[in-house]
Design a protein around this motif. Sequence first.
Motif, PDB file in Angstrom:
ATOM      1  N   UNK A 128       0.821  -1.207   0.000  1.00  0.00           N
ATOM      2  CA  UNK A 128       0.000   0.000   0.000  1.00  0.00           C
ATOM      3  C   UNK A 128       0.863   1.269   0.000  1.00  0.00           C
ATOM      4  N   UNK A 129       1.883   1.316   0.821  1.00  0.00           N
ATOM      5  CA  UNK A 129       2.741   2.504   0.889  1.00  0.00           C
ATOM      6  C   UNK A 129       3.436   2.743  -0.444  1.00  0.00           C
ATOM      7  N   UNK A 130       3.897   1.681  -1.078  1.00  0.00           N
ATOM      8  CA  UNK A 130       4.558   1.795  -2.379  1.00  0.00           C
ATOM      9  C   UNK A 130       3.589   2.352  -3.423  1.00  0.00           C
ATOM     10  N   UNK A 131       2.371   1.835  -3.455  1.00  0.00           N
ATOM     11  CA  UNK A 131       1.385   2.296  -4.429  1.00  0.00           C
ATOM     12  C   UNK A 131       1.025   3.761  -4.207  1.00  0.00           C
ATOM     13  N   UNK A 132       0.843   4.150  -2.953  1.00  0.00           N
ATOM     14  CA  UNK A 132       0.483   5.533  -2.650  1.00  0.00           C
ATOM     15  C   UNK A 132       1.606   6.492  -3.024  1.00  0.00           C
ATOM     16  N   UNK A 133       2.831   6.088  -2.745  1.00  0.00           N
ATOM     17  CA  UNK A 133       3.982   6.959  -3.001  1.00  0.00           C
ATOM     18  C   UNK A 133       4.268   7.111  -4.487  1.00  0.00           C
ATOM     19  N   UNK A 183      -0.367   6.769  -6.521  1.00  0.00           N
ATOM     20  CA  UNK A 183      -1.442   7.593  -5.985  1.00  0.00           C
ATOM     21  C   UNK A 183      -2.843   7.124  -6.279  1.00  0.00           C
ATOM     22  N   UNK A 184      -3.004   6.017  -6.974  1.00  0.00           N
ATOM     23  CA  UNK A 184      -4.346   5.545  -7.327  1.00  0.00           C
ATOM     24  C   UNK A 184      -5.004   4.829  -6.149  1.00  0.00           C
ATOM     25  N   UNK A 185      -6.324   4.675  -6.256  1.00  0.00           N
ATOM     26  CA  UNK A 185      -7.090   3.999  -5.211  1.00  0.00           C
ATOM     27  C   UNK A 185      -7.550   2.609  -5.666  1.00  0.00           C
ATOM     28  N   UNK A 186      -7.831   2.473  -6.955  1.00  0.00           N
ATOM     29  CA  UNK A 186      -8.204   1.183  -7.532  1.00  0.00           C
ATOM     30  C   UNK A 186      -7.495   1.040  -8.874  1.00  0.00           C
ATOM     31  N   UNK A 187      -7.206  -0.195  -9.265  1.00  0.00           N
ATOM     32  CA  UNK A 187      -6.439  -0.389 -10.505  1.00  0.00           C
ATOM     33  C   UNK A 187      -6.591  -1.793 -11.039  1.00  0.00           C
ATOM     34  N   UNK A 204      -6.550   2.838 -14.010  1.00  0.00           N
ATOM     35  CA  UNK A 204      -6.705   3.060 -12.569  1.00  0.00           C
ATOM     36  C   UNK A 204      -7.713   4.163 -12.277  1.00  0.00           C
ATOM     37  N   UNK A 205      -8.122   4.191 -11.012  1.00  0.00           N
ATOM     38  CA  UNK A 205      -9.093   5.156 -10.498  1.00  0.00           C
ATOM     39  C   UNK A 205      -8.448   5.916  -9.340  1.00  0.00           C
ATOM     40  N   UNK A 206      -8.705   7.220  -9.271  1.00  0.00           N
ATOM     41  CA  UNK A 206      -8.198   8.044  -8.163  1.00  0.00           C
ATOM     42  C   UNK A 206      -9.361   8.423  -7.237  1.00  0.00           C
ATOM     43  N   UNK A 207      -9.065   8.473  -5.953  1.00  0.00           N
ATOM     44  CA  UNK A 207      -9.982   9.083  -5.001  1.00  0.00           C
ATOM     45  C   UNK A 207     -11.030   8.193  -4.375  1.00  0.00           C
ATOM     46  N   UNK A 208     -11.323   7.051  -4.968  1.00  0.00           N
ATOM     47  CA  UNK A 208     -12.367   6.184  -4.407  1.00  0.00           C
ATOM     48  C   UNK A 208     -12.183   4.755  -4.914  1.00  0.00           C
TER      49      UNK A 208
END
Length: 234
Positions: free
Chosen positions: A111-116, A119-123, A141-145
């Motif tokens: 999770x930390x790697x993906x966020x850094x 930045x996506x929320x779903x993919x 991918x999708x951002x924010x939700x």
Amino acid sequence: MTQQELPSGLKNIVESPQTLDTLFSALLPAVGDFLQSDRCFLYLHNPQNDLGRVAFCWIRTPDVPTVYNEDWAAQPPTLVEEDPMFAAALRAEPSIFVEDVETAAPQVLNREFEQKNFGHRALIHAHIRQDGQLWGILQPCIFGHPRTWTEYERGVINSLVDKITPFAVSYVKSAFNSLVLLTYLLTVLNYVQRFYILQPTLTNGICIPPIRGLRKDGENHNTSLVLIFRHPYL
């Protein structure tokens, strides 16, 4: 692995005669529209030398970060340990559909790697595989939700990956064949320049020794280059 007939918008793109650059440039926004995703990029990978690059990227709005690499490069040596999804792709495992990065199991993703890094929320981590080797990753991918990927959407993406696999393989092989040819020609020019210094009266030409592996289909063969010229000062 579920398969579905491609929607007409995607089918027309992958079945139309066009260059690979044109095909992939048209395909990514079409995938984005089909999934209503915020970004879609195509990572291409050469399994022979482990070099890769994100060669194509589409974003829905300017505020979505672009992922793109100008040059082919090796991945960081720690990537397989940091990114379980990339490790799974290298093992040529089936594609991964992540509905929520925040709640996905650590065995699936970091999770930390993906966020850094993304930045996506779903993919969707769609693995382009051939003969047990990784040739690319298609990643909408999708951002924010979070986002639920339906069985139909999963089947379409699986079918699409099968359709574009030979195109991705061809693109990678062609790119590296071009690099081989460019390196060869630069070597030839250097050879000719040095030969002129030693043989300034040469008028007939030079036959350069053969080189292997310049065909786009990946088959090895020998190619010789004969240069016919006259010295510019004679």
